[in-house]
Enzyme design. Sequence first.
Site, short mmCIF file in Angstrom:
data_model
loop_
_atom_site.label_atom_id
_atom_site.label_comp_id
_atom_site.label_asym_id
_atom_site.label_seq_id
_atom_site.Cartn_x
_atom_site.Cartn_y
_atom_site.Cartn_z
N GLU A 74 0.47 5.12 -1.97
CA GLU A 74 0.26 6.39 -1.27
C GLU A 74 1.36 7.40 -1.61
OE1 GLU A 74 -1.74 5.61 2.95
OE2 GLU A 74 0.33 4.93 2.83
N LEU A 75 2.61 6.96 -1.51
CA LEU A 75 3.73 7.86 -1.77
C LEU A 75 3.73 8.33 -3.21
CD1 LEU A 75 6.54 6.07 0.27
CD2 LEU A 75 5.22 8.06 0.94
N VAL A 123 0.84 -1.20 0.00
CA VAL A 123 0.00 0.00 0.00
C VAL A 123 0.88 1.25 0.00
CG1 VAL A 123 -1.76 1.31 1.28
CG2 VAL A 123 -1.90 -1.18 1.17
N CYS A 124 2.00 1.20 0.71
CA CYS A 124 2.88 2.37 0.86
C CYS A 124 3.27 3.01 -0.47
CB CYS A 124 4.12 2.01 1.66
SG CYS A 124 3.75 1.39 3.33
N PRO A 125 3.73 2.25 -1.47
CA PRO A 125 4.13 2.93 -2.71
C PRO A 125 2.96 3.59 -3.42
CG PRO A 125 4.31 0.54 -2.96
CD PRO A 125 4.03 0.82 -1.51
#
Length: 187
Positions: free
Chosen positions: A50-51, A46-48
């Site tokens: 969002e970033l 999920v992090c990439p």
Amino acid sequence: MSLVNTPIKPFTAQAFKNGKFIEVSDTDLKGKWSVFFFYPADFTFVCPTELGDVADNYAEFQKLGVEIYSVSTDTHFTHKAWHDSSETIGKIQYTMIGDPTLTISRNFEVLREAQGLADRGTFIVDPDGIIQAVEITAEGIGRDASNLLSKVKAAQYVAAHPGEVCPAKWKEGEATLSPSLDLVGKI
């Protein structure tokens, strides 16, 4: 206890930005709006997304005079490796802070001690270093940069217009409210 309306705590950390390693501290934030965007870990799922979404909207944040600081408990070296190996993360021009000492994550009260990872936390910080908005979500729930932009605009409007508040779904240029006895029970 809520961190809203409290000053950020002192910190110094190594970061990766625009192909270079830099040092960032709480004193660098004074005089400008900032967003701290905590996430669990580099090289995840999920992090990439969002970033990358924040990277796609970075120019809009910059137009508002807002600097973005993404933060995870990874090192600045790991941030560079991720930046160099991922097309999505390679778009990032904002500062990627490494927090391997866990200090910043503890300061913002998003650290999951047992795992040594940060929760998904978003903090809007005003030019005086005071936290104006906080959003914390569970690990599986990604955030939306357009929602963050709306919150930043509302925070900046309220700061520039004492005595006015932004109602639900407020968009830049729309009517605000001036709280008074006349409005009680009429909204």
